[in-house]
Design an enzyme around this catalytic site. Structure first.
Site, PDB file in Angstrom:
ATOM      1  N   SER A   1     -21.754 -24.748  -9.523  1.00 35.03           N
ATOM      2  CA  SER A   1     -21.729 -24.254  -8.146  1.00 35.03           C
ATOM      3  C   SER A   1     -23.025 -24.489  -7.382  1.00 35.03           C
ATOM      4  CB  SER A   1     -21.364 -22.774  -8.135  1.00 35.03           C
ATOM      5  OG  SER A   1     -22.132 -22.065  -9.070  1.00 35.03           O
TER       6      SER A   1
ATOM      7  N   HIS B   1     -14.817 -24.065  -8.646  1.00 35.88           N
ATOM      8  CA  HIS B   1     -15.106 -25.032  -7.574  1.00 35.88           C
ATOM      9  C   HIS B   1     -14.323 -26.325  -7.730  1.00 35.88           C
ATOM     10  CE1 HIS B   1     -18.181 -23.155  -5.082  1.00 35.88           C
ATOM     11  NE2 HIS B   1     -18.662 -22.598  -6.184  1.00 35.88           N
TER      12      HIS B   1
ATOM     13  N   LYS C   1     -11.493 -19.643  -3.277  1.00 40.28           N
ATOM     14  CA  LYS C   1     -12.253 -20.726  -2.645  1.00 40.28           C
ATOM     15  C   LYS C   1     -11.283 -21.661  -1.927  1.00 40.28           C
ATOM     16  CE  LYS C   1     -16.312 -19.910  -5.332  1.00 40.28           C
ATOM     17  NZ  LYS C   1     -16.690 -19.680  -6.714  1.00 40.28           N
TER      18      LYS C   1
HETATM   19  C1  LIG Z   1     -17.039 -18.337  -7.313  1.00 41.50           C
HETATM   20  C2  LIG Z   1     -17.045 -18.546  -8.771  1.00 41.50           C
HETATM   21  C3  LIG Z   1     -16.425 -17.628  -9.618  1.00 41.50           C
HETATM   22  C4  LIG Z   1     -15.865 -16.333  -9.127  1.00 41.50           C
HETATM   23  O1  LIG Z   1     -14.690 -16.502  -8.387  1.00 41.50           O
HETATM   24  P1  LIG Z   1     -14.223 -15.343  -7.390  1.00 41.50           P
HETATM   25  O2  LIG Z   1     -12.774 -15.603  -7.235  1.00 41.50           O
HETATM   26  O3  LIG Z   1     -15.015 -15.507  -6.140  1.00 41.50           O
HETATM   27  O4  LIG Z   1     -14.509 -14.048  -8.068  1.00 41.50           O
HETATM   28  C5  LIG Z   1     -16.385 -17.922 -10.973  1.00 41.50           C
HETATM   29  N1  LIG Z   1     -16.941 -19.048 -11.471  1.00 41.50           N
HETATM   30  C6  LIG Z   1     -17.566 -19.938 -10.679  1.00 41.50           C
HETATM   31  C7  LIG Z   1     -18.158 -21.165 -11.274  1.00 41.50           C
HETATM   32  C8  LIG Z   1     -17.649 -19.702  -9.302  1.00 41.50           C
HETATM   33  O5  LIG Z   1     -18.281 -20.570  -8.537  1.00 41.50           O
END
Ligand SMILES: *Cc1c(COP(=O)(O)O)cnc(C)c1O
Length: 410
Positions: free
Chosen positions: A193, A221, A252
Protein backbone atom coordinates in the site's frame (compact mmCIF):
# COMPACT_ATOMS: atom_id res chain seq x y z
CA UNK A 1 -27.44 21.22 31.97
CA UNK A 2 -25.36 23.58 34.06
CA UNK A 3 -22.83 25.96 32.60
CA UNK A 4 -19.87 23.84 33.77
CA UNK A 5 -21.30 20.51 32.60
CA UNK A 6 -21.62 21.74 29.02
CA UNK A 7 -18.04 23.01 28.84
CA UNK A 8 -15.24 20.54 28.01
CA UNK A 9 -13.13 19.91 31.06
CA UNK A 10 -9.37 20.54 30.89
CA UNK A 11 -7.22 17.42 31.23
CA UNK A 12 -6.54 16.37 34.80
CA UNK A 13 -2.90 16.39 35.88
CA UNK A 14 -1.51 12.86 35.74
CA UNK A 15 -4.05 10.51 34.18
CA UNK A 16 -3.78 10.77 30.40
CA UNK A 17 -1.38 13.73 30.36
CA UNK A 18 1.32 11.49 28.83
CA UNK A 19 -0.76 11.36 25.65
CA UNK A 20 -0.53 15.13 25.37
CA UNK A 21 3.24 14.80 25.60
CA UNK A 22 3.25 12.40 22.64
CA UNK A 23 1.14 14.81 20.59
CA UNK A 24 3.51 17.65 21.48
CA UNK A 25 6.37 15.52 20.17
CA UNK A 26 4.53 15.00 16.86
CA UNK A 27 3.94 18.75 16.62
CA UNK A 28 7.64 19.39 17.20
CA UNK A 29 8.52 16.90 14.42
CA UNK A 30 6.01 18.43 12.01
CA UNK A 31 4.08 15.17 11.58
CA UNK A 32 1.03 16.10 13.64
CA UNK A 33 -2.10 16.24 11.47
CA UNK A 34 -5.68 17.37 11.67
CA UNK A 35 -8.38 15.36 9.93
CA UNK A 36 -9.43 16.83 6.61
CA UNK A 37 -13.17 16.83 6.25
CA UNK A 38 -14.88 16.04 2.94
CA UNK A 39 -17.77 18.39 2.28
CA UNK A 40 -19.27 16.51 -0.65
CA UNK A 41 -18.81 13.17 -2.44
CA UNK A 42 -15.64 11.10 -2.86
CA UNK A 43 -14.96 12.25 -6.44
CA UNK A 44 -11.99 13.19 -8.68
CA UNK A 45 -12.62 16.85 -7.89
CA UNK A 46 -14.26 17.55 -4.56
CA UNK A 47 -14.16 19.84 -1.53
CA UNK A 48 -12.26 19.28 1.69
CA UNK A 49 -12.61 21.90 4.42
CA UNK A 50 -14.25 24.20 1.89
CA UNK A 51 -11.40 24.02 -0.63
CA UNK A 52 -11.80 22.56 -4.12
CA UNK A 53 -9.12 19.96 -4.76
CA UNK A 54 -8.15 17.41 -7.37
CA UNK A 55 -8.42 14.34 -5.21
CA UNK A 56 -5.41 12.04 -5.54
CA UNK A 57 -5.70 10.63 -2.04
CA UNK A 58 -8.57 8.15 -2.15
CA UNK A 59 -8.65 4.39 -2.80
CA UNK A 60 -11.77 4.86 -4.90
CA UNK A 61 -9.89 3.36 -7.89
CA UNK A 62 -12.89 2.83 -10.13
CA UNK A 63 -15.07 5.72 -9.02
CA UNK A 64 -17.64 3.31 -7.58
CA UNK A 65 -18.01 5.04 -4.19
CA UNK A 66 -20.65 7.34 -5.66
CA UNK A 67 -21.76 5.42 -8.73
CA UNK A 68 -25.51 6.08 -9.26
CA UNK A 69 -26.24 2.35 -9.74
CA UNK A 70 -24.61 1.48 -6.42
CA UNK A 71 -26.46 4.29 -4.68
CA UNK A 72 -29.73 2.97 -6.14
CA UNK A 73 -28.93 -0.57 -4.97
CA UNK A 74 -28.21 0.70 -1.45
CA UNK A 75 -31.40 2.77 -1.30
CA UNK A 76 -33.55 -0.07 -2.58
CA UNK A 77 -32.06 -2.57 -0.12
CA UNK A 78 -32.58 -0.10 2.71
CA UNK A 79 -36.26 0.32 1.77
CA UNK A 80 -36.81 -3.43 1.58
CA UNK A 81 -34.66 -4.67 4.43
CA UNK A 82 -34.04 -1.74 6.76
CA UNK A 83 -30.91 0.06 7.86
CA UNK A 84 -29.39 -2.57 10.14
CA UNK A 85 -29.00 -6.34 10.33
CA UNK A 86 -29.79 -6.43 14.04
CA UNK A 87 -27.35 -9.11 15.15
CA UNK A 88 -24.09 -10.89 14.50
CA UNK A 89 -24.06 -13.35 11.61
CA UNK A 90 -24.15 -16.46 13.83
CA UNK A 91 -27.20 -15.38 15.83
CA UNK A 92 -29.90 -13.63 13.79
CA UNK A 93 -27.92 -11.28 11.57
CA UNK A 94 -27.44 -13.34 8.41
CA UNK A 95 -29.80 -11.96 5.77
CA UNK A 96 -30.29 -13.59 2.38
CA UNK A 97 -28.45 -10.66 0.81
CA UNK A 98 -25.32 -11.42 2.88
CA UNK A 99 -25.31 -14.96 1.48
CA UNK A 100 -25.88 -13.67 -2.06
CA UNK A 101 -22.83 -11.44 -1.79
CA UNK A 102 -20.63 -14.27 -0.52
CA UNK A 103 -21.81 -16.55 -3.32
CA UNK A 104 -21.22 -13.84 -5.89
CA UNK A 105 -17.66 -13.18 -4.71
CA UNK A 106 -16.85 -16.91 -4.62
CA UNK A 107 -17.98 -17.29 -8.25
CA UNK A 108 -16.08 -14.15 -9.27
CA UNK A 109 -12.88 -15.36 -7.63
CA UNK A 110 -13.31 -18.93 -8.87
CA UNK A 111 -13.14 -20.49 -5.38
CA UNK A 112 -15.41 -22.82 -3.43
CA UNK A 113 -16.54 -20.34 -0.83
CA UNK A 114 -16.27 -16.86 0.63
CA UNK A 115 -16.99 -15.15 3.94
CA UNK A 116 -17.52 -11.41 4.24
CA UNK A 117 -16.25 -9.47 7.26
CA UNK A 118 -17.10 -5.94 8.38
CA UNK A 119 -13.79 -4.62 7.01
CA UNK A 120 -10.60 -5.78 5.37
CA UNK A 121 -8.89 -5.16 8.68
CA UNK A 122 -11.30 -7.52 10.44
CA UNK A 123 -10.90 -10.11 7.65
CA UNK A 124 -7.11 -10.22 8.03
CA UNK A 125 -6.90 -9.98 11.78
CA UNK A 126 -9.84 -12.35 12.29
CA UNK A 127 -8.54 -14.97 9.88
CA UNK A 128 -4.87 -15.11 10.87
CA UNK A 129 -5.74 -15.26 14.56
CA UNK A 130 -8.36 -17.98 13.96
CA UNK A 131 -6.37 -20.39 11.80
CA UNK A 132 -3.10 -20.31 13.79
CA UNK A 133 -2.15 -20.90 17.41
CA UNK A 134 0.85 -20.60 19.66
CA UNK A 135 2.69 -23.63 18.26
CA UNK A 136 2.52 -22.33 14.69
CA UNK A 137 4.71 -20.06 12.57
CA UNK A 138 3.97 -17.04 10.42
CA UNK A 139 6.36 -15.98 7.67
CA UNK A 140 5.46 -12.39 6.89
CA UNK A 141 6.85 -9.78 4.49
CA UNK A 142 8.32 -6.86 6.42
CA UNK A 143 5.99 -4.42 4.66
CA UNK A 144 2.75 -6.33 5.24
CA UNK A 145 -0.28 -4.37 6.39
CA UNK A 146 -0.95 -3.59 10.06
CA UNK A 147 -4.04 -5.82 10.12
CA UNK A 148 -1.86 -8.84 9.25
CA UNK A 149 0.61 -7.92 11.98
CA UNK A 150 -2.19 -7.54 14.53
CA UNK A 151 -3.72 -10.86 13.48
CA UNK A 152 -0.34 -12.52 13.80
CA UNK A 153 0.12 -11.12 17.31
CA UNK A 154 -3.37 -12.18 18.36
CA UNK A 155 -2.73 -15.72 17.14
CA UNK A 156 0.30 -15.98 19.47
CA UNK A 157 2.10 -17.87 16.70
CA UNK A 158 5.84 -17.21 16.30
CA UNK A 159 6.39 -14.48 13.72
CA UNK A 160 9.30 -14.64 11.27
CA UNK A 161 9.65 -11.51 9.16
CA UNK A 162 11.32 -11.81 5.76
CA UNK A 163 12.91 -8.94 3.87
CA UNK A 164 10.58 -7.20 1.47
CA UNK A 165 9.70 -9.55 -1.43
CA UNK A 166 12.80 -11.63 -0.65
CA UNK A 167 11.65 -15.16 -1.51
CA UNK A 168 15.09 -16.68 -0.75
CA UNK A 169 15.02 -15.11 2.72
CA UNK A 170 11.52 -16.51 3.25
CA UNK A 171 12.83 -19.95 2.29
CA UNK A 172 15.75 -19.64 4.74
CA UNK A 173 13.31 -18.86 7.54
CA UNK A 174 11.08 -21.75 6.48
CA UNK A 175 14.05 -24.12 6.62
CA UNK A 176 14.84 -22.95 10.16
CA UNK A 177 11.42 -24.09 11.35
CA UNK A 178 10.91 -27.01 8.96
CA UNK A 179 11.56 -29.56 11.74
CA UNK A 180 9.02 -28.00 14.11
CA UNK A 181 5.59 -29.61 14.37
CA UNK A 182 3.51 -26.40 14.02
CA UNK A 183 1.72 -25.17 10.90
CA UNK A 184 3.52 -22.61 8.76
CA UNK A 185 1.74 -19.72 7.07
CA UNK A 186 3.37 -17.60 4.37
CA UNK A 187 1.64 -14.27 4.00
CA UNK A 188 2.12 -11.31 1.68
CA UNK A 189 0.23 -8.29 0.47
CA UNK A 190 -0.78 -8.69 -3.19
CA UNK A 191 -0.06 -5.00 -3.71
CA UNK A 192 1.91 -3.06 -1.10
CA UNK A 193 0.00 0.00 0.00
CA UNK A 194 2.88 2.45 0.49
CA UNK A 195 5.05 1.68 -2.56
CA UNK A 196 2.55 0.16 -5.02
CA UNK A 197 4.73 -2.81 -5.88
CA UNK A 198 3.30 -6.30 -6.42
CA UNK A 199 4.06 -9.16 -4.00
CA UNK A 200 5.75 -12.29 -5.45
CA UNK A 201 2.58 -14.35 -4.96
CA UNK A 202 3.62 -16.94 -7.58
CA UNK A 203 7.03 -17.66 -6.07
CA UNK A 204 5.80 -17.65 -2.48
CA UNK A 205 2.94 -20.00 -3.38
CA UNK A 206 5.46 -22.37 -5.00
CA UNK A 207 7.52 -22.20 -1.80
CA UNK A 208 4.43 -22.97 0.27
CA UNK A 209 3.82 -25.98 -1.96
CA UNK A 210 7.40 -27.20 -1.56
CA UNK A 211 7.35 -26.96 2.26
CA UNK A 212 3.73 -27.90 2.88
CA UNK A 213 2.97 -24.42 4.22
CA UNK A 214 -0.29 -22.48 3.99
CA UNK A 215 -0.30 -19.61 1.47
CA UNK A 216 -2.25 -16.42 2.16
CA UNK A 217 -2.44 -13.17 0.22
CA UNK A 218 -3.98 -9.83 1.19
CA UNK A 219 -5.39 -8.30 -1.97
CA UNK A 220 -6.81 -5.09 -0.51
CA UNK A 221 -5.15 -2.89 -3.15
CA UNK A 222 -5.33 -5.58 -5.84
CA UNK A 223 -9.11 -6.15 -5.67
CA UNK A 224 -10.67 -4.44 -8.68
CA UNK A 225 -7.23 -3.37 -9.91
CA UNK A 226 -5.12 -6.43 -10.84
CA UNK A 227 -6.06 -9.53 -12.82
CA UNK A 228 -8.91 -10.11 -15.29
CA UNK A 229 -11.85 -7.82 -14.36
CA UNK A 230 -9.98 -6.98 -11.17
CA UNK A 231 -9.93 -10.54 -9.82
CA UNK A 232 -6.72 -9.81 -7.92
CA UNK A 233 -3.13 -10.98 -7.67
CA UNK A 234 -3.85 -14.71 -7.84
CA UNK A 235 -5.50 -14.20 -11.21
CA UNK A 236 -2.73 -11.79 -12.26
CA UNK A 237 -0.14 -14.53 -11.71
CA UNK A 238 -2.36 -17.37 -12.99
CA UNK A 239 -2.13 -19.11 -9.61
CA UNK A 240 -5.74 -20.29 -9.22
CA UNK A 241 -5.94 -23.19 -6.80
CA UNK A 242 -2.50 -22.56 -5.34
CA UNK A 243 -3.26 -19.90 -2.75
CA UNK A 244 -5.15 -21.24 0.25
CA UNK A 245 -6.45 -17.97 1.66
CA UNK A 246 -7.27 -14.90 -0.43
CA UNK A 247 -8.30 -11.76 1.41
CA UNK A 248 -9.86 -8.85 -0.41
CA UNK A 249 -11.47 -5.60 0.56
CA UNK A 250 -14.82 -4.10 -0.36
CA UNK A 251 -13.69 -0.70 0.92
CA UNK A 252 -11.35 0.41 -1.86
CA UNK A 253 -12.04 -0.26 -5.57
CA UNK A 254 -15.41 -1.86 -4.73
CA UNK A 255 -16.41 1.48 -3.25
CA UNK A 256 -18.29 0.51 -0.09
CA UNK A 257 -17.04 -1.17 3.09
CA UNK A 258 -16.00 -4.64 4.12
CA UNK A 259 -13.48 -7.40 3.62
CA UNK A 260 -13.72 -10.98 2.47
CA UNK A 261 -11.87 -14.24 2.63
CA UNK A 262 -11.97 -16.72 -0.25
CA UNK A 263 -10.88 -20.34 -0.13
CA UNK A 264 -12.12 -23.86 0.37
CA UNK A 265 -15.59 -24.62 1.76
CA UNK A 266 -13.99 -25.96 4.94
CA UNK A 267 -11.82 -22.86 5.46
CA UNK A 268 -14.93 -20.70 5.25
CA UNK A 269 -16.99 -23.00 7.49
CA UNK A 270 -14.15 -22.95 10.01
CA UNK A 271 -14.07 -19.13 9.96
CA UNK A 272 -17.86 -19.08 10.49
CA UNK A 273 -17.16 -21.01 13.71
CA UNK A 274 -13.92 -19.43 14.89
CA UNK A 275 -13.22 -15.94 13.46
CA UNK A 276 -13.88 -13.55 16.30
CA UNK A 277 -14.99 -10.45 14.33
CA UNK A 278 -17.49 -12.71 12.51
CA UNK A 279 -18.77 -14.18 15.79
CA UNK A 280 -18.77 -11.11 17.99
CA UNK A 281 -19.48 -8.08 15.80
CA UNK A 282 -22.69 -7.24 13.97
CA UNK A 283 -22.93 -7.90 10.24
CA UNK A 284 -23.16 -5.27 7.53
CA UNK A 285 -26.34 -3.31 6.95
CA UNK A 286 -28.16 -4.87 3.98
CA UNK A 287 -27.43 -1.74 1.94
CA UNK A 288 -23.70 -2.50 2.07
CA UNK A 289 -24.19 -6.04 0.79
CA UNK A 290 -26.47 -4.78 -2.00
CA UNK A 291 -23.94 -2.10 -2.96
CA UNK A 292 -21.15 -4.66 -3.22
CA UNK A 293 -23.25 -7.03 -5.33
CA UNK A 294 -23.89 -4.17 -7.77
CA UNK A 295 -20.17 -3.33 -7.78
CA UNK A 296 -19.16 -6.88 -8.76
CA UNK A 297 -21.74 -6.73 -11.57
CA UNK A 298 -19.97 -3.62 -12.85
CA UNK A 299 -16.51 -5.26 -12.60
CA UNK A 300 -17.82 -8.15 -14.70
CA UNK A 301 -19.56 -5.99 -17.28
CA UNK A 302 -17.33 -2.91 -17.58
CA UNK A 303 -13.68 -3.95 -17.81
CA UNK A 304 -13.11 -0.62 -19.60
CA UNK A 305 -13.15 1.08 -16.20
CA UNK A 306 -10.06 -0.88 -15.18
CA UNK A 307 -8.46 -0.11 -18.55
CA UNK A 308 -9.07 3.61 -17.92
CA UNK A 309 -7.51 3.28 -14.47
CA UNK A 310 -4.35 1.77 -15.96
CA UNK A 311 -4.21 4.27 -18.83
CA UNK A 312 -4.43 7.14 -16.33
CA UNK A 313 -1.76 5.46 -14.20
CA UNK A 314 0.68 5.08 -17.11
CA UNK A 315 0.14 8.67 -18.20
CA UNK A 316 0.43 10.20 -14.75
CA UNK A 317 3.49 8.22 -13.67
CA UNK A 318 5.21 8.84 -17.03
CA UNK A 319 4.70 12.58 -16.66
CA UNK A 320 5.92 12.62 -13.04
CA UNK A 321 9.11 10.82 -14.11
CA UNK A 322 9.56 13.21 -17.04
CA UNK A 323 9.31 16.16 -14.60
CA UNK A 324 12.10 14.60 -12.55
CA UNK A 325 10.16 13.39 -9.52
CA UNK A 326 11.46 10.39 -7.59
CA UNK A 327 8.48 8.04 -7.72
CA UNK A 328 10.35 5.12 -6.23
CA UNK A 329 12.56 2.42 -7.64
CA UNK A 330 15.95 3.68 -6.45
CA UNK A 331 16.23 3.13 -2.68
CA UNK A 332 12.58 2.18 -2.43
CA UNK A 333 10.52 -0.42 -4.30
CA UNK A 334 9.28 0.56 -7.79
CA UNK A 335 5.54 1.01 -8.16
CA UNK A 336 3.74 -1.34 -10.54
CA UNK A 337 0.20 -0.18 -9.84
CA UNK A 338 -1.82 3.08 -9.56
CA UNK A 339 -0.30 3.72 -6.11
CA UNK A 340 2.27 6.43 -6.79
CA UNK A 341 4.74 7.45 -4.10
CA UNK A 342 6.51 10.77 -4.61
CA UNK A 343 9.54 10.36 -2.38
CA UNK A 344 10.56 13.51 -0.52
CA UNK A 345 12.86 12.14 2.18
CA UNK A 346 12.41 13.94 5.48
CA UNK A 347 9.09 13.60 7.30
CA UNK A 348 8.55 17.29 7.93
CA UNK A 349 9.27 18.16 4.28
CA UNK A 350 6.80 15.54 3.04
CA UNK A 351 4.05 16.83 5.34
CA UNK A 352 4.77 20.42 4.30
CA UNK A 353 4.68 19.42 0.63
CA UNK A 354 1.30 17.76 1.15
CA UNK A 355 -0.05 20.86 2.95
CA UNK A 356 1.26 23.25 0.27
CA UNK A 357 -0.28 21.12 -2.49
CA UNK A 358 -3.58 21.15 -0.65
CA UNK A 359 -3.47 24.95 -0.46
CA UNK A 360 -2.96 25.00 -4.23
CA UNK A 361 -5.79 22.55 -4.93
CA UNK A 362 -4.20 19.10 -5.05
CA UNK A 363 -4.92 16.48 -2.40
CA UNK A 364 -2.14 13.92 -1.87
CA UNK A 365 -1.46 12.04 1.35
CA UNK A 366 1.67 12.94 3.31
CA UNK A 367 3.20 9.78 4.81
CA UNK A 368 6.10 9.75 7.26
CA UNK A 369 7.80 7.49 9.80
CA UNK A 370 6.66 5.12 11.32
CA UNK A 371 4.32 4.28 8.43
CA UNK A 372 7.31 4.30 6.06
CA UNK A 373 11.04 4.08 6.99
CA UNK A 374 12.84 7.16 8.31
CA UNK A 375 14.24 9.19 5.39
CA UNK A 376 11.69 7.80 2.92
CA UNK A 377 8.78 10.08 3.71
CA UNK A 378 6.60 10.83 0.73
CA UNK A 379 3.31 11.92 -0.57
CA UNK A 380 1.21 9.14 -2.01
CA UNK A 381 -0.92 9.85 -5.06
CA UNK A 382 -3.58 7.52 -6.46
CA UNK A 383 -5.32 8.28 -9.74
CA UNK A 384 -8.71 6.75 -10.47
CA UNK A 385 -10.41 5.63 -13.67
CA UNK A 386 -12.60 8.74 -13.44
CA UNK A 387 -9.92 11.45 -13.49
CA UNK A 388 -9.88 13.31 -16.81
CA UNK A 389 -6.66 14.10 -18.66
CA UNK A 390 -7.30 17.81 -17.97
CA UNK A 391 -7.53 17.17 -14.22
CA UNK A 392 -4.34 15.13 -14.26
CA UNK A 393 -2.55 17.84 -16.24
CA UNK A 394 -3.70 20.48 -13.78
CA UNK A 395 -2.44 18.32 -10.89
CA UNK A 396 0.92 17.77 -12.63
CA UNK A 397 1.35 21.49 -13.25
CA UNK A 398 0.65 22.20 -9.56
CA UNK A 399 2.96 19.43 -8.36
CA UNK A 400 5.80 20.81 -10.50
CA UNK A 401 5.27 24.42 -9.42
CA UNK A 402 5.03 23.67 -5.68
CA UNK A 403 7.93 21.19 -5.76
CA UNK A 404 10.20 23.73 -7.46
CA UNK A 405 9.22 26.42 -4.99
CA UNK A 406 10.02 24.07 -2.08
CA UNK A 407 13.29 22.80 -3.60
CA UNK A 408 11.95 19.24 -3.99
CA UNK A 409 12.50 19.57 -7.75
CA UNK A 410 15.51 21.46 -9.11
C1 LIG B 1 -6.74 -0.97 3.36
C2 LIG B 1 -6.06 -2.24 3.63
C3 LIG B 1 -6.62 -3.18 4.49
C4 LIG B 1 -7.85 -2.89 5.29
O1 LIG B 1 -9.01 -2.86 4.51
P1 LIG B 1 -10.31 -2.11 5.06
O2 LIG B 1 -11.41 -2.72 4.28
O3 LIG B 1 -10.11 -0.66 4.80
O4 LIG B 1 -10.39 -2.41 6.52
C5 LIG B 1 -5.98 -4.40 4.64
N1 LIG B 1 -4.83 -4.67 3.99
C6 LIG B 1 -4.24 -3.78 3.17
C7 LIG B 1 -2.98 -4.13 2.48
C8 LIG B 1 -4.84 -2.53 2.98
O5 LIG B 1 -4.25 -1.65 2.19
Amino acid sequence: MTETASRPQPARRGGLAYLTAVLDELRAKGTYFKLRVLDDQQAPVCHYDGREVINLASNNYLGLANDPRLIEAAVEATRRFGVGSGAVRTIAGTMRIHMELEEKIARFKNVEACVVFQSGFAANAGTVSAILGKDDFILSDELNHASIIDGARLSRARIKVFRHKDVAHCEELLQEVAGEPGHKLIITDGVFSMDGDIGPVDKLAALAGKYGAIMMVDDAHASGVLGRNGRGSVDHFGMHGQVDVQVGTLSKAIGALGGYVCGSRDLIDYLYHRARPFLFSTSHPPSVAATCIAAFDILEREPERIERLWANTRYFQGELRRLGFNIGGVNTPATETPITPVIVGEGRAAMEFSRALFDEGVMGTGIAFPTVPEGKARIRLIVTSEHTRAQLDRALETLERVAKRMGILQ
